[in-house]
Design a protein around this motif. Structure first.
Motif, PDB file in Angstrom:
ATOM      1  N   ALA A   1      14.329  -7.359  -4.959  1.00 32.77           N
ATOM      2  CA  ALA A   1      14.915  -8.759  -4.797  1.00 32.77           C
ATOM      3  C   ALA A   1      14.566  -9.553  -3.541  1.00 32.77           C
ATOM      4  N   GLY A   2      13.726 -10.509  -3.603  1.00 30.09           N
ATOM      5  CA  GLY A   2      13.934 -11.379  -2.414  1.00 30.09           C
ATOM      6  C   GLY A   2      12.402 -10.743  -1.435  1.00 30.09           C
ATOM      7  N   LEU A   3      11.820  -9.871  -2.046  1.00 28.17           N
ATOM      8  CA  LEU A   3      10.621  -9.603  -1.162  1.00 28.17           C
ATOM      9  C   LEU A   3       9.595  -9.987  -1.629  1.00 28.17           C
ATOM     10  N   ALA A   4       8.478 -10.286  -0.599  1.00 32.39           N
ATOM     11  CA  ALA A   4       7.306 -10.790  -0.665  1.00 32.39           C
ATOM     12  C   ALA A   4       6.225  -9.584  -0.770  1.00 32.39           C
ATOM     13  N   GLY A   5       5.329  -9.350  -1.524  1.00 34.68           N
ATOM     14  CA  GLY A   5       4.353  -8.298  -1.245  1.00 34.68           C
ATOM     15  C   GLY A   5       3.220  -9.022  -0.764  1.00 34.68           C
ATOM     16  N   PRO A   6       2.063  -8.343  -0.835  1.00 35.45           N
ATOM     17  CA  PRO A   6       1.970  -7.219  -1.705  1.00 35.45           C
ATOM     18  C   PRO A   6       1.869  -5.933  -0.889  1.00 35.45           C
ATOM     19  N   PHE A   7       2.064  -4.935  -1.438  1.00 32.89           N
ATOM     20  CA  PHE A   7       2.208  -3.618  -0.914  1.00 32.89           C
ATOM     21  C   PHE A   7       1.139  -2.729  -1.675  1.00 32.89           C
ATOM     22  N   ASP A   8       0.625  -1.868  -0.736  1.00 33.30           N
ATOM     23  CA  ASP A   8      -0.427  -0.904  -1.154  1.00 33.30           C
ATOM     24  C   ASP A   8       0.121   0.435  -1.766  1.00 33.30           C
ATOM     25  N   ILE A   9       1.210   0.686  -1.194  1.00 36.15           N
ATOM     26  CA  ILE A   9       1.700   1.962  -1.703  1.00 36.15           C
ATOM     27  C   ILE A   9       3.374   1.862  -2.026  1.00 36.15           C
ATOM     28  N   LEU A  10       3.694   1.768  -3.176  1.00 37.12           N
ATOM     29  CA  LEU A  10       5.172   1.547  -3.514  1.00 37.12           C
ATOM     30  C   LEU A  10       5.776   2.629  -4.006  1.00 37.12           C
ATOM     31  N   ILE A  11       6.795   3.504  -3.428  1.00 31.90           N
ATOM     32  CA  ILE A  11       7.452   4.520  -3.654  1.00 31.90           C
ATOM     33  C   ILE A  11       8.834   4.431  -3.814  1.00 31.90           C
ATOM     34  N   SER A  12       9.499   5.297  -4.490  1.00 35.06           N
ATOM     35  CA  SER A  12      11.116   5.276  -4.712  1.00 35.06           C
ATOM     36  C   SER A  12      11.493   6.815  -5.184  1.00 35.06           C
ATOM     37  N   ASN A  13      12.449   7.201  -4.820  1.00 33.90           N
ATOM     38  CA  ASN A  13      13.350   8.371  -5.324  1.00 33.90           C
ATOM     39  C   ASN A  13      14.738   7.686  -5.565  1.00 33.90           C
ATOM     40  N   PRO A  14      14.819   6.991  -6.654  1.00 33.08           N
ATOM     41  CA  PRO A  14      16.143   6.505  -6.954  1.00 33.08           C
ATOM     42  C   PRO A  14      17.186   7.332  -7.301  1.00 33.08           C
ATOM     43  N   PRO A  15      18.489   6.780  -7.677  1.00 29.54           N
ATOM     44  CA  PRO A  15      19.436   7.658  -8.255  1.00 29.54           C
ATOM     45  C   PRO A  15      19.083   7.932  -9.786  1.00 29.54           C
ATOM     46  N   TYR A  16      19.088   9.179 -10.069  1.00 28.71           N
ATOM     47  CA  TYR A  16      18.601   9.279 -11.657  1.00 28.71           C
ATOM     48  C   TYR A  16      19.320  10.180 -12.340  1.00 28.71           C
ATOM     49  N   ILE A  17      20.599  10.779 -11.740  1.00 26.37           N
ATOM     50  CA  ILE A  17      21.332  11.754 -12.613  1.00 26.37           C
ATOM     51  C   ILE A  17      22.097  10.944 -13.538  1.00 26.37           C
ATOM     52  N   GLU A  18      22.254  11.413 -14.815  1.00 23.41           N
ATOM     53  CA  GLU A  18      23.021  10.724 -15.814  1.00 23.41           C
ATOM     54  C   GLU A  18      24.350  10.843 -15.541  1.00 23.41           C
ATOM     55  N   THR A  19      25.054   9.702 -15.545  1.00 26.33           N
ATOM     56  CA  THR A  19      26.464   9.703 -15.247  1.00 26.33           C
ATOM     57  C   THR A  19      27.266  10.673 -15.597  1.00 26.33           C
TER      58      THR A  19
END
Ligand code: GLN
Length: 286
Positions: A176-194
């Protein structure tokens, strides 16, 4: 006076009884800290004596570990990608599985000397972003996180690793609110089922931030939030790489495939050392 061999034997027995997965390794790492020497020196010095101070330091650390506090929290640091990262209860502990993402991105980068622009969503300790900046000498990176306390740790790590000039950190809500562009976009988001959180090991459940673990009912909430933001922020030919939980690779690949510029046939699933499809990677060809 006890020696290293006896201290390790005794400690490993206690940690095993407390339910720790890797009691011997934990004991070596803690004893190294108590003695102020490297873990290798501990392993090679079974006859070394522990003086009373070292023995007391070690005993205090064992009490904490037996209560299932992570070794990294007791030491205040953890190795990731061969680099030393500060960690605290405010961040997810860097895990060896996540090195799969670092390697996958490096394998996909055509020119490691290029001035690439990186963004890491949910940067936590900064481990993914900083490991990549360490390997990509002309790259610059932005780490976004919803936790100010996590960002403090990430900034500290950037400074300790000599990467502060190429790393920026920002409080934010995914893209949100970011302006790109980016060449490499990565994430290790929370992914455990509740519903699976209650079944996690005490080390994780009681000591790591829930906000870095809980991915909603099916574990995929954050991908649904993040992936549309990524679509807006990609440069032409950008690399997108997401860590996923066990069994989630196909669903996340499906979400990535829905992005305009991503060729579904080019989406890769990369396995970790345990054989789990751990990273989903795509390229924006628009
Ligand atoms: N891999 C972590 C675990 O198994 C979870 C990290 C995450 O949700 N991104 O505990």
């Amino acid at each position: 006076m006890t020696d290293v061999a006896a201290a390790l034997r005794d400690a490993a027995g206690r940690l095993k009884a407390a339910g720790c997965d890797t009691p011997r390794l934990d004991a070596v790492l803690l004893l190294a800290q108590a003695l102020g020497i490297t873990p290798d020196r501990v392993r090679l010095s079974p006859d070394m004596k522990l003086d009373a101070d070292a023995a007391a330091r070690f005993a205090a650390m064992l009490v904490r570990r037996a209560a299932r506090e992570p070794v990294s929290h007791i030491l205040g640091r953890r190795e990731f990608w061969g680099l030393d990262f500060k960690v605290s209860p405010a961040v997810l502990d860097p895990r060896p599985d996540s090195e799969t993402l670092v390697q996958a991105v490096l394998d996909a980068v055509p020119d490691r000397k290029a001035a690439l622009r990186l963004v890491d969503f949910g940067t936590g300790s900064g481990c993914l972003l900083l490991a990549l900046l360490h390997e990509l000498p002309k790259a610059t990176g932005l780490g976004v996180d919803a936790s100010e306390a996590a960002l403090d740790v990430a900034r500290d790590n950037a400074a300790r690793l000599g990467l502060a000039e190429r790393a920026n950190f920002m409080l934010g809500d995914w893209g949100a609110g970011l302006a790109g562009p980016f060449d490499i976009l990565i994430s290790n988001p929370p992914y455990i089922e509740t519903a699976a959180i209650a079944g996690l090991a005490d080390d994780v459940r009681k000591h790591e931030p829930l906000s870095a673990l809980d991915g909603g009912a099916d574990g995929l909430d954050c991908y649904r939030r993040l992936i549309p933001d990524m679509a807006r922020l990609v440069a032409g030919n950008a690399i997108l790489a997401l860590e996923v939980g066990q069994g989630q690779a196909d669903a996340v690949a499906g979400l990535l495939a829905s992005l305009g510029g991503v060729n579904p046939a080019g989406i890769a699933r990369i396995h970790d050392l345990g054989g789990v499809a751990r990273v989903v990677q795509a390229r924006n060809t628009a």
